[in-house]
Design an enzyme around this catalytic site. Sequence first.
Site, PDB file in Angstrom:
ATOM      1  CB  SER A  18      41.972  44.116  46.310  1.00  0.00           C
ATOM      2  OG  SER A  18      42.687  43.321  45.568  1.00  0.00           O
ATOM      3  CE1 TYR A  35      40.805  46.165  41.191  1.00  0.00           C
ATOM      4  CE2 TYR A  35      42.052  44.153  41.496  1.00  0.00           C
ATOM      5  CZ  TYR A  35      41.158  45.015  41.402  1.00  0.00           C
ATOM      6  OH  TYR A  35      40.005  44.320  42.260  1.00  0.00           O
TER       7      TYR A  35
HETATM    8  P1  NAD Z   1      31.992  42.263  38.664  1.00  0.00           P
HETATM    9  O1  NAD Z   1      32.678  42.666  37.617  1.00  0.00           O
HETATM   10  O2  NAD Z   1      31.097  41.157  38.898  1.00  0.00           O
HETATM   11  O3  NAD Z   1      31.177  43.698  39.323  1.00  0.00           O
HETATM   12  C1  NAD Z   1      31.430  44.972  38.919  1.00  0.00           C
HETATM   13  C2  NAD Z   1      30.341  45.801  38.633  1.00  0.00           C
HETATM   14  O4  NAD Z   1      30.750  47.185  38.557  1.00  0.00           O
HETATM   15  C3  NAD Z   1      29.769  45.548  37.402  1.00  0.00           C
HETATM   16  O5  NAD Z   1      28.190  45.289  37.587  1.00  0.00           O
HETATM   17  C4  NAD Z   1      29.922  46.678  36.335  1.00  0.00           C
HETATM   18  O6  NAD Z   1      28.938  47.052  35.638  1.00  0.00           O
HETATM   19  C5  NAD Z   1      30.145  48.046  37.588  1.00  0.00           C
HETATM   20  N1  NAD Z   1      30.818  48.760  37.145  1.00  0.00           N
HETATM   21  C6  NAD Z   1      31.861  48.995  36.391  1.00  0.00           C
HETATM   22  N2  NAD Z   1      32.214  50.303  36.206  1.00  0.00           N
HETATM   23  C7  NAD Z   1      31.529  51.138  36.672  1.00  0.00           C
HETATM   24  C8  NAD Z   1      31.162  52.395  36.654  1.00  0.00           C
HETATM   25  N3  NAD Z   1      32.018  53.147  35.836  1.00  0.00           N
HETATM   26  N4  NAD Z   1      30.026  52.959  36.898  1.00  0.00           N
HETATM   27  C9  NAD Z   1      29.155  51.978  37.667  1.00  0.00           C
HETATM   28  N5  NAD Z   1      29.432  50.708  37.758  1.00  0.00           N
HETATM   29  C10 NAD Z   1      30.305  50.109  37.027  1.00  0.00           C
HETATM   30  O7  NAD Z   1      33.066  42.358  39.740  1.00  0.00           O
HETATM   31  P2  NAD Z   1      33.377  42.030  41.335  1.00  0.00           P
HETATM   32  O8  NAD Z   1      34.713  41.159  41.576  1.00  0.00           O
HETATM   33  O9  NAD Z   1      32.025  41.548  42.035  1.00  0.00           O
HETATM   34  O10 NAD Z   1      33.902  43.368  41.773  1.00  0.00           O
HETATM   35  C11 NAD Z   1      33.187  44.061  43.023  1.00  0.00           C
HETATM   36  C12 NAD Z   1      34.349  44.866  43.666  1.00  0.00           C
HETATM   37  O11 NAD Z   1      35.119  43.626  44.329  1.00  0.00           O
HETATM   38  C13 NAD Z   1      35.339  45.682  42.838  1.00  0.00           C
HETATM   39  O12 NAD Z   1      35.703  46.891  43.626  1.00  0.00           O
HETATM   40  C14 NAD Z   1      36.535  44.676  42.684  1.00  0.00           C
HETATM   41  O13 NAD Z   1      37.602  45.596  42.586  1.00  0.00           O
HETATM   42  C15 NAD Z   1      36.528  43.898  44.095  1.00  0.00           C
HETATM   43  N6  NAD Z   1      37.520  43.043  44.360  1.00  0.00           N
HETATM   44  C16 NAD Z   1      37.050  41.795  43.643  1.00  0.00           C
HETATM   45  C17 NAD Z   1      37.937  40.464  43.784  1.00  0.00           C
HETATM   46  C18 NAD Z   1      37.582  39.204  43.206  1.00  0.00           C
HETATM   47  O14 NAD Z   1      38.314  38.390  43.527  1.00  0.00           O
HETATM   48  N7  NAD Z   1      36.571  39.200  42.612  1.00  0.00           N
HETATM   49  C19 NAD Z   1      38.771  40.679  44.693  1.00  0.00           C
HETATM   50  C20 NAD Z   1      39.001  41.811  45.391  1.00  0.00           C
HETATM   51  C21 NAD Z   1      38.444  43.023  45.422  1.00  0.00           C
END
Ligand code: NAD
Length: 274
Positions: A157, A170
Amino acid sequence: MNPKNVVITGAGGVLCSCFAKALAGEGCKVALLDRNLAAAQQVADAIAEMGGNACAVEADVLDKESLREAAEAVHRAIGPCEILINGAGGNHPKGTTSGEFFDPDDLSNPQRVSFFDLEPEGAQFVFDLNFMGTFLVTQVFAKDMVETGGVILNVSSMNAFRPLTKIPAYSAAKAAVQNFTQWLAVHFAPANIRVNAIAPGFFVTNQNKGMLFEADGTPTPRTEKILSQTPMGRFGEPEELLGTVKYLLDDEMSGFVTGVVVPVDGGFSAYSGV
Ligand code: NAD
């Protein structure tokens, strides 16, 4: 890319469901791991509808026993893991301060969460989900790769380069994921397992929409700040991550690339703000 067996954690979520659909579209067999089985199943159904091969598997990335059971289910459904995407992660309100900067008035205001009010459990939850949730899954699924080689993609991130305000656990966890990506790349190089990470900028997804939009859909001040610091002036679309994901997973395109973290961020990490 050559079709492979892919395991994706957090595959019921916004970004990883997009990765899963794209890789299934390339002919990969995809195991969709998520704590939320219904969400993963919806993605599996969508992939089946487009003629792809996917299975949904319930797994908690913080519970090694659950991961071992998931690995057995994956082996039965698609065979050994050849590509692992560690996508489960995110922030949580329990690990978030109200203000960006220390304000002495917060200490006596019960409506505000100061740094000193953050409960250890909240910080631990967020740190573990992002860091241990990458560490434990890699322990379980990289075993499939040690004799054949393979590819691991972690999800970092913008926090990892410079911490974002309000979300200390985070930020620290994603910095740890980035460091761990390099550690694993070195450790697994003799086994021909490449390990890289993608560092998305800002994308609207389930885990952050509460910070980005009010309940009525109007942008929060944080959204305005994010967009003012993103030279391209907008949020990213999940599909805009796909080129980088496919490049890092494809041995023909990136066979000598390991230990790197690629930002896909509309210029956020390059901008000094001036
Ligand atoms: P999201 O909330 O849409 O998806 C996250 C998924 O992880 C969900 O389906 C949730 O059920 C699952 N999850 C949570 N805890 C869990 C566990 N203990 N075991 C198994 N599954 C679990 O979020 P997203 O933004 O699509 O996130 C995906 C990745 O991208 C994450 O690692 C997030 O930190 C990273 N990220 C997101 C952004 C952004 O702007 N959205 C930016 C940088 C990094």
